[in-house]
Design a protein around this motif. Structure first.
Motif, mmCIF file in Angstrom:
data_model
loop_
_atom_site.group_PDB
_atom_site.id
_atom_site.type_symbol
_atom_site.label_atom_id
_atom_site.label_comp_id
_atom_site.label_asym_id
_atom_site.label_seq_id
_atom_site.Cartn_x
_atom_site.Cartn_y
_atom_site.Cartn_z
ATOM 1 N N MET A 28 38.490 37.881 3.505
ATOM 2 C CA MET A 28 39.560 38.152 4.475
ATOM 3 C C MET A 28 39.503 39.618 4.890
ATOM 4 S SD MET A 28 42.866 36.119 3.015
ATOM 5 C CE MET A 28 42.491 34.820 1.854
ATOM 6 N N ALA A 29 39.284 40.483 3.904
ATOM 7 C CA ALA A 29 39.199 41.924 4.209
ATOM 8 C C ALA A 29 37.991 42.209 5.103
ATOM 9 C CB ALA A 29 39.109 42.721 2.912
ATOM 10 N N LYS A 30 36.880 41.550 4.829
ATOM 11 C CA LYS A 30 35.677 41.701 5.660
ATOM 12 C C LYS A 30 35.968 41.277 7.104
ATOM 13 C CE LYS A 30 31.612 42.341 3.384
ATOM 14 N NZ LYS A 30 30.758 43.489 3.651
ATOM 15 N N CYS A 31 36.571 40.116 7.258
ATOM 16 C CA CYS A 31 36.849 39.600 8.610
ATOM 17 C C CYS A 31 37.868 40.490 9.312
ATOM 18 C CB CYS A 31 37.367 38.168 8.553
ATOM 19 S SG CYS A 31 36.095 36.989 8.071
ATOM 20 N N ARG A 32 38.777 41.071 8.534
ATOM 21 C CA ARG A 32 39.782 41.924 9.167
ATOM 22 C C ARG A 32 39.135 43.154 9.818
ATOM 23 N NH1 ARG A 32 44.908 44.596 6.310
ATOM 24 N NH2 ARG A 32 43.197 45.768 5.375
ATOM 25 N N LEU A 45 44.674 42.111 20.174
ATOM 26 C CA LEU A 45 44.252 41.375 18.989
ATOM 27 C C LEU A 45 43.577 40.071 19.409
ATOM 28 C CD1 LEU A 45 47.408 41.680 16.704
ATOM 29 C CD2 LEU A 45 45.161 42.699 16.283
ATOM 30 N N PRO A 46 42.589 39.598 18.652
ATOM 31 C CA PRO A 46 42.041 38.280 18.977
ATOM 32 C C PRO A 46 43.080 37.205 18.665
ATOM 33 C CG PRO A 46 41.123 39.084 16.919
ATOM 34 C CD PRO A 46 41.979 40.188 17.462
ATOM 35 N N MET A 72 43.830 38.023 8.118
ATOM 36 C CA MET A 72 42.665 38.618 8.774
ATOM 37 C C MET A 72 43.069 39.400 10.021
ATOM 38 S SD MET A 72 39.651 35.783 8.270
ATOM 39 C CE MET A 72 40.354 34.416 9.137
ATOM 40 N N GLY A 73 44.298 39.184 10.482
ATOM 41 C CA GLY A 73 44.812 39.973 11.604
ATOM 42 C C GLY A 73 44.840 39.259 12.938
ATOM 43 N N TYR A 74 44.538 37.974 12.962
ATOM 44 C CA TYR A 74 44.590 37.232 14.226
ATOM 45 C C TYR A 74 46.028 37.064 14.713
ATOM 46 C CZ TYR A 74 39.699 35.830 14.210
ATOM 47 O OH TYR A 74 38.339 35.838 14.263
#
Ligand code: 5AD
Ligand code: SF4
Length: 488
Positions: A28-32, A45-46, A72-74
């Protein structure tokens, strides 16, 4: 259970952890990071959209996916023209599958306009091998395909897709344990589904669920109770305990426990005011459970008790393991012990070999069980199930004609039944401001029926007492009653 995890504390340059759930938080951190890069480049934001195409279990899985997307921030959206679309599919009936292919055609156009778009498919339909083969060969624009056993891996799969640039397929035949402690984002702040078991061992002969959801696995009572306690602290007042067959809950645990005992423990949790559960298989509905319902002030007086057919011969061919008489005896006992109970059911029309006489037995059960409502289905032939290869498949036009007669009967009985509470005062959980008239709010009764009454948004999420003044078929109009507990 889920504890807030600070993604900023995760070292994304280290090797991914092996253990769950740490591994998923790492991804999740990677995708964020990727989400943040997107935001910097495009100034927004996407957006991510989840399309939920199935039952309550499916909806609950979608909440878990939403929780991961949020971490992830979506930004959530209901528009399929988004940066990430996830179809959470169902495969109980064939037309559910057909709908998915239709939707994919449409979303392919969006992807041509937005090449960064990601499309994922998950849920029960992905557990079918021939579906995945078809998607791999003819739908290469689909980015991620995963199943019902690894919903929790969304972040890892998305990361893999972005790294490799090619389609990622990860569907497991069997569950590999239950991963707890992952985020989830609820649709309503005041009510939530809670999984108590996954899978099904019943193998009803028409049903694909045991093949796609796997064998029954119960969650440990302590994990369930902890989750509900957390939900209560967050303001949830109503919970729906979910399983394909809640009545056989706990039999597979190292320390077996009955569903009735679990229910009594859930009842003790402060803040939880209403408890629902589904689905109950009639063959496993115990007297102990009926007693627990009767004694409870929190368990709703509503039982969804799928009958499927009223004919003992058809029930036998369906492998339901009860007769018409046993089912009706169960209904009698329920009504004797809990007179104000509302019953709902599922019925399949046109099971192979169903004759007009068999169908008449089904109409008879609807009359005698007096359902408040029923979900009625045309039998759908599912490859791989025993019923699919049975002789005497019922012709579609016969099925359709029976279906119409059944629907008429169900609606007539439902209208009669739902009127029976007029004049009484009932507890109502307010869900929203009425969509057509904003001087009204809409809430749900124990029986699951809706009632509209004067009120405002401040009531949303509250349990209030409402006098049911008028029945309009399948909903009521009412007015709020201020009782002792509502004052001050
Ligand atoms: N055809 C039609 N209806 C089905 N259901 C399950 N499998 C099939 C099928 N092959 C219905 C049952 C079940 C509900 C969730 O879906 O009535 O209770
Ligand atoms: Fe399917 Fe029967 Fe299991 Fe329900 S109990 S999920 S109908 S096999």
């Amino acid at each position: 259970m889920y504890k807030e995890m600070n993604l900023d504390l995760i070292d994304v340059n280290a090797e991914p952890p092996i253990e769950e759930p740490s591994r998923q938080y790492y991804f999740m951190a990677k995708c964020r990071q990727w989400v943040r890069d997107f935001e910097q480049k495009s100034g927004r934001l996407p957006k991510a959209c989840i399309v939920n195409m199935g039952c309550q279990m499916n909806a609950r899985d979608s909440e878990k996916l939403t929780g991961i997307l949020e971490q992830m921030g979506y930004a959530p959206t209901e528009e399929e023209q988004a940066d990430f679309v996830i179809y959470n599919t169902c495969t109980v009936r064939e037309n559910a599958n057909l709908k998915v292919y239709g939707r994919l055609g449409k979303v392919h156009h969006y992807k041509k306009e937005n090449p960064h778009m990601r499309i994922a498919l998950c849920g029960c339909m992905m557990q079918e091998e021939q579906v995945v083969e078809k998607l791999k060969s003819s739908y290469s624009f689909v980015d991620i395909i995963f199943g019902t056993h690894n919903v929790y891996k969304l972040a890892e799969l998305l990361f893999l897709r972005n790294e490799t640039g090619s389609q990622v397929v990860d569907v497991w035949k069997e569950a590999r344990g239950i991963v707890e402690e992952l985020p989830s984002q609820r649709k309503f702040f005041f009510k939530s589904g809670v999984n108590i078991s996954f899978g099904c061992n019943n193998f009803c002969s028409y049903c694909i669920v045991p093949y796609v959801r796997g064998r029954e696995r119960s969650r440990k009572p302590e994990d369930i109770l902890e989750e509900i306690e957390r939900l209560a602290r967050e303001g949830v007042v109503e919970i729906m305990l979910l399983g394909q067959n809640v009545n056989s809950y706990g039999k597979d645990l190292k320390e077996p426990i009955t569903f009735a005992r679990l229910l009594r423990q859930v009842e003790q949790i402060p803040g939880i005011e209403r408890i629902r559960f589904m689905t109950s298989h009639p063959k496993d509905l115990s007297e102990e459970l009926i007693q627990a319902m009767k004694e409870s002030s929190k368990v709703c007086r509503h039982l969804h008790l799928p009958v499927q057919s009223g004919s003992t011969a058809v029930l036998k061919a369906m492998n339901r393991r009860y007769t018409k008489e046993q089912y009706l005896a169960l209904v009698d006992m329920l009504r004797r012990k809990i007179p104000d109970i509302s019953l709902t059911t599922d019925i399949i029309v046109g099971f192979p070999g169903e004759t007009e006489e068999d169908f008449q037995e089904t109409l008879d059960v609807v009359r005698r069980a007096r359902y408040d409502s029923a979900f009625t289905f045309l039998y759908s032939r599912r490859t791989g199930t025993p019923a699919a290869v049975m002789e005497n498949q019922v012709p579609p036009e016969v099925m359709k004609e029976r279906f119409d007669r059944l629907l008429e009967q169900v609606q007539r009985v439902g209208r009669e039944m739902s009127g029976r509470f007029v004049g009484t005062v009932q507890k109502v959980l307010v869900e929203e401001v009425n969509v057509r008239d904003d001087s009204l709010v809409t809430g749900r009764l124990d029986s699951n029926l809706l009632v509209h009454f004067p009120g405002d948004a401040s009531l949303i999420g509250k349990l209030v007492r409402v006098r049911l003044e008028e029945s309009r078929g399948f909903y009521y109009m009412g007015s709020r009653v201020l009782g002792e507990e509502d004052k001050g």
